[in-house]
Design a protein around this motif. Sequence first.
Motif, mmCIF file in Angstrom:
data_model
loop_
_atom_site.group_PDB
_atom_site.id
_atom_site.type_symbol
_atom_site.label_atom_id
_atom_site.label_comp_id
_atom_site.label_asym_id
_atom_site.label_seq_id
_atom_site.Cartn_x
_atom_site.Cartn_y
_atom_site.Cartn_z
ATOM 1 N N THR A 1 -3.234 -7.555 1.214
ATOM 2 C CA THR A 1 -3.632 -7.715 2.791
ATOM 3 C C THR A 1 -3.765 -6.125 3.353
ATOM 4 N N ILE A 2 -2.915 -5.424 3.241
ATOM 5 C CA ILE A 2 -2.926 -4.202 3.951
ATOM 6 C C ILE A 2 -3.915 -3.345 3.325
ATOM 7 N N ASP A 3 -4.205 -3.290 2.199
ATOM 8 C CA ASP A 3 -5.138 -2.714 1.364
ATOM 9 C C ASP A 3 -6.439 -3.017 2.209
ATOM 10 N N VAL A 4 -6.933 -4.226 2.289
ATOM 11 C CA VAL A 4 -8.155 -4.577 2.826
ATOM 12 C C VAL A 4 -8.215 -4.063 4.354
ATOM 13 N N ILE A 5 -7.220 -4.102 4.931
ATOM 14 C CA ILE A 5 -7.228 -3.692 6.259
ATOM 15 C C ILE A 5 -7.339 -2.152 6.446
ATOM 16 N N LYS A 6 -6.734 -1.595 5.694
ATOM 17 C CA LYS A 6 -6.951 0.020 5.713
ATOM 18 C C LYS A 6 -8.137 0.660 5.309
ATOM 19 N N LYS A 7 -8.613 -0.083 4.295
ATOM 20 C CA LYS A 7 -10.220 -0.010 4.073
ATOM 21 C C LYS A 7 -10.991 0.275 5.029
ATOM 22 N N SER A 8 -10.938 -0.778 5.849
ATOM 23 C CA SER A 8 -11.960 -0.962 7.094
ATOM 24 C C SER A 8 -11.414 -0.490 8.377
ATOM 25 N N LYS A 9 -10.131 -0.066 8.564
ATOM 26 C CA LYS A 9 -9.606 0.387 9.720
ATOM 27 C C LYS A 9 -8.877 1.817 9.533
ATOM 28 N N LYS A 10 -8.505 2.229 8.339
ATOM 29 C CA LYS A 10 -7.937 3.475 8.003
ATOM 30 C C LYS A 10 -6.482 3.386 8.631
ATOM 31 N N GLY A 11 -6.009 3.983 9.417
ATOM 32 C CA GLY A 11 -4.572 3.847 9.862
ATOM 33 C C GLY A 11 -3.856 4.710 8.954
ATOM 34 N N GLU A 12 -2.368 4.607 9.136
ATOM 35 C CA GLU A 12 -1.500 5.441 8.353
ATOM 36 C C GLU A 12 -0.150 4.351 7.658
ATOM 37 N N LEU A 13 -0.169 4.735 6.350
ATOM 38 C CA LEU A 13 0.739 3.869 5.614
ATOM 39 C C LEU A 13 2.290 4.678 5.472
ATOM 40 N N ILE A 14 3.136 3.748 6.126
ATOM 41 C CA ILE A 14 4.484 4.351 6.385
ATOM 42 C C ILE A 14 5.329 3.776 5.495
ATOM 43 N N TYR A 15 6.191 4.402 4.679
ATOM 44 C CA TYR A 15 6.886 3.568 3.576
ATOM 45 C C TYR A 15 8.678 3.855 4.338
ATOM 46 N N THR A 16 9.089 2.627 4.004
ATOM 47 C CA THR A 16 10.690 2.609 4.421
ATOM 48 C C THR A 16 11.426 1.731 3.297
ATOM 49 N N GLU A 17 12.806 2.306 3.274
ATOM 50 C CA GLU A 17 13.584 1.535 2.122
ATOM 51 C C GLU A 17 14.217 0.340 2.589
ATOM 52 N N VAL A 18 13.823 -0.708 1.843
ATOM 53 C CA VAL A 18 14.522 -2.084 2.544
ATOM 54 C C VAL A 18 14.939 -2.887 1.209
ATOM 55 N N CYS A 19 15.306 -3.854 1.120
ATOM 56 C CA CYS A 19 15.778 -4.626 0.155
ATOM 57 C C CYS A 19 14.789 -5.790 -0.435
ATOM 58 N N ASP A 20 14.498 -5.716 -1.727
ATOM 59 C CA ASP A 20 13.692 -6.726 -2.339
ATOM 60 C C ASP A 20 14.344 -8.069 -2.323
ATOM 61 N N PRO A 21 13.831 -8.890 -2.937
ATOM 62 C CA PRO A 21 14.233 -10.230 -2.992
ATOM 63 C C PRO A 21 15.604 -10.492 -3.344
ATOM 64 N N LEU A 22 16.083 -9.791 -4.092
ATOM 65 C CA LEU A 22 17.373 -9.757 -4.745
ATOM 66 C C LEU A 22 18.460 -8.782 -4.272
ATOM 67 N N LEU A 23 17.922 -8.365 -2.987
ATOM 68 C CA LEU A 23 18.502 -7.200 -2.170
ATOM 69 C C LEU A 23 18.927 -6.080 -2.864
ATOM 70 N N ARG A 24 18.022 -5.678 -3.735
ATOM 71 C CA ARG A 24 18.167 -4.182 -4.383
ATOM 72 C C ARG A 24 17.158 -3.426 -3.705
ATOM 73 N N PRO A 25 17.262 -2.098 -3.593
ATOM 74 C CA PRO A 25 16.548 -1.298 -2.554
ATOM 75 C C PRO A 25 15.209 -1.072 -3.204
ATOM 76 N N VAL A 26 14.147 -1.107 -2.422
ATOM 77 C CA VAL A 26 12.877 -0.794 -2.751
ATOM 78 C C VAL A 26 12.134 -0.179 -1.591
ATOM 79 N N ARG A 27 11.141 0.791 -2.030
ATOM 80 C CA ARG A 27 10.348 1.493 -1.097
ATOM 81 C C ARG A 27 9.085 0.664 -0.611
ATOM 82 N N ALA A 28 8.960 0.144 0.631
ATOM 83 C CA ALA A 28 7.756 -0.662 0.918
ATOM 84 C C ALA A 28 7.059 -0.116 2.186
#
Length: 386
Positions: free
Chosen positions: A56-83
Motif C-alpha cells: 500500500t505505502i509503496d503505491v502511494i509513495k510512487k505517486s506522491k513521494k513523501g518520506e519513509l520514517i522507520y520506527t521500532e515496534v512489536c511484530d505480531p508475536l511482540l518481537r522487535p521489528v523496524r517498520a
Amino acid sequence: MAEELKILIVTDKFKGSLTAKEAAECIRKGLFQGSFGHGINHYIQIFPMADGGEGTIDVIKKSKKGELIYTEVCDPLLRPVRAPYLLIRDKAFIEMAKCCGLQLLNENEYDPHKTSTYGLGQMILAAIEGSCAKDIVIGIGGSATNDGGMGMLRALGYRFYDYKGNETIFPGQIKKIDGTNVTHSLKNVRFMVASDVNNPLLGERGATMVYGPQKGAGENLLEEMENEMQNYATICEEYLGKTYSNQPGAGAAGGVGFALVGFLGAELVPGWKVLSEFSNLENIIKESDLIITGEGSIDGQSISGKLIDGITQIARKHGKRLWAYCGVNQLNERQLSAAGIEKVFAVSDIESDRNKSMKGAKKYLERISFESATFLYDFQSNRQTD
C-alpha cells in the motif's frame, strides 16, 4: 501505421507466488512477445496496485513521494521489528502488514490466538507524537491477528480488566475497560481505514470464522475464538454505548476495523478507493484503451470490494474494455459479464495442479499472457472500425 493502442496493466499481488509488480511485469512481457511482429502498435504501461494490504505505502509513495520514517515496534508475536510509515506533510500512511502481517511470520508461527496488534498502536503513536500527523490513513490488509484490535488499543493507553480486577490481554477475559490513560493527542487526529473486505465482526461471515483458518486457527479453535470475540464485542460496545460489530468492515484484519471505528472514530473506505485517490489511477485509466487487471484467485470477493471490483467500476465509468488474468477463475460467465470483465485468462487452464502453478507462477503467467496477445489484433482492428 495503426493508431497506438494504450494498454494499462493494474494488478494486485498473486498471493503466495508473485508481488503485484512481478505479476504486472509477467503480463507485459507475455503480451509484448506474443504480439511482436504482428503489426500491433501498442504502448504498455504497468501500474502495480494494492488494496490496503501489502504494498500500500509503496503505491502511494510512487505517486506522491513523501518520506519513509522507520520506527521500532512489536511484530505480531511482540518481537522487535523496524517498520516504516509514509509521511506526506501532516498526513501519515501506515501499512498494518509491516508490523502485524503474516509476512513477518514463518508458517509454523501462524496462531491468531497468540498474535497481537500492539505494534499497530505503536505505529499510530509514532506518527502522532514523532511526526505530528493530523490525518492517518491505515491499510489493514494482510494481518496475522484476530484480537479485535485489543493490542492496538492497549498501546494507545486503554486498559482491560478481568472479573477479578486484574489487567488482561485476552479478549475472552475482559469485563471492564478503562480509558483514563489514553493518549490525549488522539482526539486531534482523523483516521481513515483502507480495507478490502466488508465482513462484520461476528458470525459465519465474521473475522474469526472467515479469516481465522488462513491465519493458522484450527477447526477445534474457531468456536472458542468466536466466543472470546463475542465477549470482547459485548464489553466494548457497553463501554462505547453503541453497536459497531455489525458494521461492514468491522471484521477486517481480525476485528481491527471494529476497534478503529468504535474507539478512534475512523472512516472505513474500500482500499482501492483510497489507493485510486492518492495514485491518480482514475485519470490514467481514462487515458487508456484497454485495461488489464489480475490477482491470484478471482472469486466472489474479488468483485465485492477488492481491487478488481474497483478497477471494474472505474473502467465501466469511462467505457473501457477490461481483461483479467489470474491463477484460477471461480466466476461464471454471468458474473464476469455483470462485472464488465470481457475476457479472463487463468493459469489453471494450462496447469491445474495448484502447487505446480504457484511454484511456476512467473512462467505460466507469461505463457497465458503470450497466448492472449492474439486477441490484441482483433481488439485493434475493431477499434479502427468503430
